[in-house]
Design an enzyme around this catalytic site. Structure first.
Site, PDB file in Angstrom:
ATOM      1  N   HIS A 100      48.476  20.878  50.087  1.00 52.40           N
ATOM      2  CA  HIS A 100      49.014  21.002  48.730  1.00 52.40           C
ATOM      3  C   HIS A 100      47.984  21.656  47.807  1.00 52.40           C
ATOM      4  CE1 HIS A 100      50.455  19.893  44.723  1.00 52.40           C
ATOM      5  NE2 HIS A 100      49.287  19.311  44.520  1.00 52.40           N
TER       6      HIS A 100
ATOM      7  N   ASP B 193      49.510  53.905  37.186  1.00 50.74           N
ATOM      8  CA  ASP B 193      49.468  52.946  38.285  1.00 50.74           C
ATOM      9  C   ASP B 193      48.086  52.312  38.319  1.00 50.74           C
ATOM     10  OD1 ASP B 193      49.931  51.494  40.673  1.00 50.74           O
ATOM     11  OD2 ASP B 193      51.214  53.073  41.454  1.00 50.74           O
TER      12      ASP B 193
ATOM     13  N   TRP C 159      40.911  20.030  49.793  1.00 50.47           N
ATOM     14  CA  TRP C 159      40.790  21.474  49.572  1.00 50.47           C
ATOM     15  C   TRP C 159      39.317  21.883  49.451  1.00 50.47           C
ATOM     16  CZ3 TRP C 159      39.388  25.146  45.708  1.00 50.47           C
ATOM     17  CH2 TRP C 159      38.798  24.615  44.576  1.00 50.47           C
TER      18      TRP C 159
ATOM     19  N   SER D  92      41.432  39.785  50.462  1.00 48.66           N
ATOM     20  CA  SER D  92      42.495  40.183  49.553  1.00 48.66           C
ATOM     21  C   SER D  92      42.042  40.099  48.097  1.00 48.66           C
ATOM     22  CB  SER D  92      43.712  39.284  49.785  1.00 48.66           C
ATOM     23  OG  SER D  92      44.597  39.363  48.705  1.00 48.66           O
ATOM     24  N   SER D  93      41.418  38.975  47.740  1.00 46.92           N
ATOM     25  CA  SER D  93      41.005  38.788  46.347  1.00 46.92           C
ATOM     26  C   SER D  93      39.925  39.778  45.938  1.00 46.92           C
ATOM     27  CB  SER D  93      40.451  37.382  46.126  1.00 46.92           C
ATOM     28  OG  SER D  93      41.404  36.438  46.433  1.00 46.92           O
TER      29      SER D  93
ATOM     30  N   HIS E 149      33.427  26.025  41.208  1.00 47.08           N
ATOM     31  CA  HIS E 149      33.577  25.869  39.773  1.00 47.08           C
ATOM     32  C   HIS E 149      34.068  27.145  39.095  1.00 47.08           C
ATOM     33  CE1 HIS E 149      33.651  24.050  35.959  1.00 47.08           C
ATOM     34  NE2 HIS E 149      33.157  25.190  35.521  1.00 47.08           N
TER      35      HIS E 149
ATOM     36  N   GLU F 194      35.783  29.304  40.387  1.00 48.61           N
ATOM     37  CA  GLU F 194      37.164  29.441  40.845  1.00 48.61           C
ATOM     38  C   GLU F 194      38.150  28.818  39.865  1.00 48.61           C
ATOM     39  OE1 GLU F 194      38.762  30.988  43.208  1.00 48.61           O
ATOM     40  OE2 GLU F 194      40.688  29.942  43.144  1.00 48.61           O
TER      41      GLU F 194
ATOM     42  N   TYR G 207      37.944  28.673  36.746  1.00 45.96           N
ATOM     43  CA  TYR G 207      38.121  29.597  35.614  1.00 45.96           C
ATOM     44  C   TYR G 207      38.872  30.842  36.037  1.00 45.96           C
ATOM     45  CZ  TYR G 207      35.454  26.384  32.980  1.00 45.96           C
ATOM     46  OH  TYR G 207      35.072  25.235  32.358  1.00 45.96           O
TER      47      TYR G 207
ATOM     48  N   SER H 260      47.165  34.296  24.617  1.00 50.92           N
ATOM     49  CA  SER H 260      46.698  35.097  23.484  1.00 50.92           C
ATOM     50  C   SER H 260      47.629  36.269  23.180  1.00 50.92           C
ATOM     51  CB  SER H 260      45.293  35.640  23.750  1.00 50.92           C
ATOM     52  OG  SER H 260      44.389  34.591  23.950  1.00 50.92           O
TER      53      SER H 260
ATOM     54  N   HIS I 189      27.902  19.723  38.426  1.00 48.70           N
ATOM     55  CA  HIS I 189      28.594  18.563  37.853  1.00 48.70           C
ATOM     56  C   HIS I 189      29.614  17.975  38.839  1.00 48.70           C
ATOM     57  CE1 HIS I 189      31.604  21.501  35.712  1.00 48.70           C
ATOM     58  NE2 HIS I 189      31.955  21.308  36.952  1.00 48.70           N
ATOM     59  N   HIS I 190      29.866  18.673  39.929  1.00 53.60           N
ATOM     60  CA  HIS I 190      30.733  18.106  40.964  1.00 53.60           C
ATOM     61  C   HIS I 190      29.953  17.242  41.947  1.00 53.60           C
ATOM     62  CE1 HIS I 190      34.250  20.522  39.821  1.00 53.60           C
ATOM     63  NE2 HIS I 190      33.363  21.435  39.497  1.00 53.60           N
TER      64      HIS I 190
ATOM     65  N   THR J 118      35.397  27.158  24.449  1.00 56.65           N
ATOM     66  CA  THR J 118      36.789  26.730  24.615  1.00 56.65           C
ATOM     67  C   THR J 118      37.352  26.256  23.281  1.00 56.65           C
ATOM     68  OG1 THR J 118      36.122  25.960  26.798  1.00 56.65           O
ATOM     69  CG2 THR J 118      38.319  25.366  26.095  1.00 56.65           C
TER      70      THR J 118
ATOM     71  N   LYS K  10      38.329  29.134  21.182  1.00 58.75           N
ATOM     72  CA  LYS K  10      39.620  29.709  21.554  1.00 58.75           C
ATOM     73  C   LYS K  10      40.771  28.865  21.008  1.00 58.75           C
ATOM     74  CE  LYS K  10      40.043  32.229  25.220  1.00 58.75           C
ATOM     75  NZ  LYS K  10      39.520  33.588  25.120  1.00 58.75           N
TER      76      LYS K  10
ATOM     77  N   ARG L   6      41.266   8.537  45.175  1.00 52.26           N
ATOM     78  CA  ARG L   6      42.164   9.618  45.560  1.00 52.26           C
ATOM     79  C   ARG L   6      42.101   9.833  47.069  1.00 52.26           C
ATOM     80  NH1 ARG L   6      38.818  15.038  43.734  1.00 52.26           N
ATOM     81  NH2 ARG L   6      40.633  16.132  44.528  1.00 52.26           N
TER      82      ARG L   6
END
Ligand code: HEM
Ligand SMILES: [Cu+2]
Length: 521
Positions: free
Chosen positions: A70, A99, A135, A163-164, A247, A249, A251, A262, A296-297, A322, A325, A444
Site C-alpha cells: 500500500h 512539446d 515501504w 523512469s523518474s 525525506h 522524497e 517533498y 498556487s 529526524h527519522h 512553509t 506559503k 503501527r
C-alpha cells in the site's frame, strides 16, 4: 502554404509509441488512477483487519505485505505518476512550448512504469510472498530476512528510479530551453517553478535510492556486508542512506501540489497570487532544507546529542518557509471574490488539513517527545494528513481544474462537491482518531492491538470505507466527462479568473499547440 497537419495515430499504436506530451500526460494520469484503486483496496484490507483486535481477515504475514505494498504503490505508483502526468500536460502549455524537449525519452520514461509495477505486484503471487518489510525496507528485514521476491522488488525500484530520473531530466531541459522567448524567470508560472525545483530534488536523490537497493542486492547475493554488522557493516548505515533519499522524497510528493494550489487559489479568489517571489524563494528554501533533516527519522538509533539537536532545529526551520506559503495563500484569498467550485474546495481542504499535518510534524520534530511517537499510529496519522491533503487533494483539485481544458467538456459540479465533502469527512474520520491511539501507544504495522484501542479503530475503519467508496464518484465523474462524445463549447478561458498561456488555447486543447512561440503578456 499547405502544411500537412497530422493528428494522432489510430488505435493501440498511438498510445504505445506516442511522443506527444498530452498523450503521455494522459497515460501517466490513467496509470495513477488505476494504481490508486489498487493501493486503496489494500488500505481497506488493512483497515478491515484492524476493525477488531486479533485475527479478522488475513494472516499477519499478508497484513505486512499489504501495509508495505500500500505504501510503496501510493508513493511511487499513485502520487509520483500523477504529478508527472500534470507536468507533461501542463509544463509545455504553460511555457508556450510545442512539446517536451526530449519527446522520445518521454515515452520511455512512462512505459518503464507499467512494467515496474506489474513486476512489483507479481511478487504477491510468488513463493514466500511479496515485500513485507514496510515501504522503508529497513535492513536487515529486507536483506537477511527478506522473502525471495525481494530481488524483484529491487529490480522494480531500479526501473522506477530510471523512469523518474529520465523524466526529471526532461523537465529541467524543457523548462530551461523551451520557454517562449519573452518568458523570463519572473514570468514563469508558479506550477512550473514548483516542478523545476522538484525535478532537481529528483535528480539529487533518486540515484541515492538506486545505490541503496543496489547495496541491498550486493548484501543479499554477493557477500558484501554494507548493512551487516557481522561482516563489518552497519544496519544504521542503511537508514542514513534510505532517509537521505526518503525525506526529500516526501517533498517530491508535495511540492508540485503546492504549485497546483498556487495556480488555483488566485483563479477562484480573482486576485493575483500574493507574494510570487516569496513563494518561489520559499519553495527553494524547503527543497534545500529537505536535504539536511533526514536524521529526524532516526532519533531513536542513538545519535550523539549534538547531532540530534541539529536535526531537531533544522527540521523545525522547515516550518518557516512553509508558514510563508500558507500565509501567502491565505493573503491571496483575503478580500478576494471567492467562489467555491470543486477545485477551490479541494484547495481550501488542502490548506486546512495540510496545516494540521504540519503541526503534528512539528510535534514529531521534538527529540525527547519522539521516543513516545516513534513507530506509533501518531506517525501514520501525521503522514496521511500531509500526503492526503498535500498530494491527493492537490492532484484532485488539478484534475477538476484542468479537465475542461484537456477534454473540452465540463464535469458535473454536483458530483464534484459530493466527492469533496465525502472525501474530507472520510479522511478525518479515518485519521483524526489515529492521532490519539498513536499517542496512547498503539504501534503501527502490527495486525493486532490492545483492547482499549478498539472503538477508535472501528471508527477509523468506517471512515476509510467512506473515503474509499467516495472515490468511485471521482472515477465516475472523470470517466463520464472524458469519454462522453462531443464538446461543451467551453471558452478558451474556462474559469473567468484564470491566468496563463494554457487558457489562451482552445478547450479541448488541440493535439498540437504553440508550433510558433506565443507572445507572453
Ligand atoms: C483513505 C485512504 C488511505 C487509507 C485508509 C490508508 C490507510 C493506511 C494504513 C491503515 C496504513 C498502515 C499503517 C501501518 O500499520 O503502518 C497505511 C500506511 C501507509 N500509507 Fe496509507 N492510507 C490511505 C491513503 C494513503 C495515501 C494517499 C498515501 C500516499 C500518498 C498513503 C501512504 C502510506 C504510506 C507511505 C504508508 C506506510 C507504509 C509502511 O509503513 O511501510 N496512504 N495507510
Ligand atoms: Cu523527514
Amino acid at each position: 502554404m499547405s502544411h500537412d497537419h497530422h493528428g494522432p495515430a489510430k488505435g493501440l499504436k498511438r498510445w504505445l509509441f506516442t511522443t506527444n506530451h498530452k498523450d503521455i500526460g494522459t497515460l501517466y494520469l490513467i496509470l495513477s488512477l488505476v494504481m490508486f484503486f489498487v493501493a486503496g483496496t489494500m488500505a481497506l484490507v488493512i483497515r478491515v483487519e484492524l476493525f477488531e483486535p486479533s485475527k479478522v481477515l488475513v494472516s499477519p504475514q499478508f497484513f505486512n505485505q499489504m501495509t508495505t505494498m500500500h505504501g510503496l504503490i501510493m508513493v511511487f505508483g499513485v502520487v509520483m505518476p500523477a504529478m508527472a502526468g500534470l507536468a507533461n500536460w501542463l509544463i509545455p502549455l504553460m511555457i508556450g512550448a510545442p512539446d517536451m524537449a526530449l519527446p522520445r525519452l518521454n515515452n520511455w520514461s512512462f512505459w518503464l512504469l507499467p512494467f515496474a509495477f506489474s513486476l512489483l505486484a507479481s511478487t504477491l503471487f510468488m513463493q514466500g510472498g511479496g515485500p513485507d518489510f514496510g515501504w522503508t525496507f529497513y535492513a536487515p528485514l529486507s536483506t537477511t530476512y527478506g522473502p525471495k521476491s525481494t530481488d524483484f522488488f529491487i529490480f522494480s525500484v531500479h526501473m522506477m528510479g530510471i523512469s523518474s530520473i529520465l523524466a526529471a531530466l526532461n523537465i529541467v531541459v524543457t523548462i530551461f530551453n523551451m520557454r517562449a522567448p519573452e518568458m523570463t524567470w519572473s514570468k514563469l508560472p508558479i506550477f512550473v517553478w514548483s516542478w523545476l525545483v522538484t525535478a532537481f530534488l529528483l535528480l539529487g536523490v533518486m540515484p541515492v535510492l538506486a545505490g541503496c537497493v543496489t547495496m541491498m542486492l550486493m548484501d543479499r547475493h554477493f557477500h558484501t556486508s554494507f548493512f551487516n554488522a557481522a561482516g563489518g557493516g552497519d544496519p544504521v548505515l542503511f537508514q542514513h542512506i534510505f532517509w537521505f533519499f526518503g525525506h526529500p522524497e516526501v517533498y517530491i510528493l508535495i511540492l508540485p501540489g503546492f504549485g497546483v494550489i498556487s495556480e488555483i487559489i488566485p483563479t477562484f479568489s480573482r486576485k493575483k497570487l500574493f507574494g510570487f517571489h516569496a513563494m518561489v524563494y520559499a519553495t527553494v528554501a524547503i527543497a534545500f532544507l529537505a536535504f539536511i533533516v533526514w536524521m529526524h527519522h532516526m532519533f531513536t538509533t542513538g545519535a550523539p546529542l549534538g547531532a540530534q539537536l541539529f536535526f531537531m532545529y533544522s527540521t523545525m526551520l522547515v516550518a518557516v518557509p512553509t508558514g510563508v506559503k500558507i500565509f501567502n495563500w491565505v493573503a491571496t484569498m483575503y478580500r478576494g471574490s471567492i467562489t467555491l467550485e470543486t477545485p477551490m474546495l479541494f484547495a481550501i481542504g488542502f490548506l486546512i488539513f495540510f496545516t494540521i499535518g504540519g503541526f503534528s510534524g512539528l510535534m514529531l520534530a521534538i527529540v525527547p517527545a519522539d521516543y513516545q511517537y516513534r513507530g506509533s499510529y501518531f506517525v501514520v496519522a501525521h503522514f496521511h494528513y500531509v500526503l492526503i491533503a498535500g498530494s491527493l487533494f492537490s492532484i484532485m483539485a488539478a484534475v477538476y481544474y484542468w479537465l475542461p481544458k484537456w477534454s473540452g467538456k465540463m464535469y458535473s459540479e454536483c458530483l464534484g462537491k459530493w466527492h469533496f465533502w465525502l472525501t474530507m469527512i472520510g479522511m478525518n474520520v479515518t485519521f483524526f482518531p489515529l492521532h490519539f491511539v498513536g499517542l496512547a501507544g498503539m504501534p503501527r504495522r502490527i495486525p493486532d492491538y490492545a483492547l482499549q484501542f478498539t472503538d477508535f479503530n472501528q471508527l477509523a475503519t468506517i471512515g476509510a470505507f467512506i473515503f474509499g467508496f467516495s472515490q468511485l464518484l471521482f472515477l465516475y465523474n472523470v470517466m463520464v466527462t472524458a469519454m462522453r462524445k462531443g464538446q461543451d463549447n467551453l471558452p478558451d478561458k474556462v474559469w473567468d479568473g484564470a491566468h496563463g498561456l494554457e487558457w489562451t488555447i482552445p478547450s479541448a486543447a488541440p493535439y498540437h499547440t504553440f508550433e510558433t512561440p506565443p507572445h507572453v503578456e
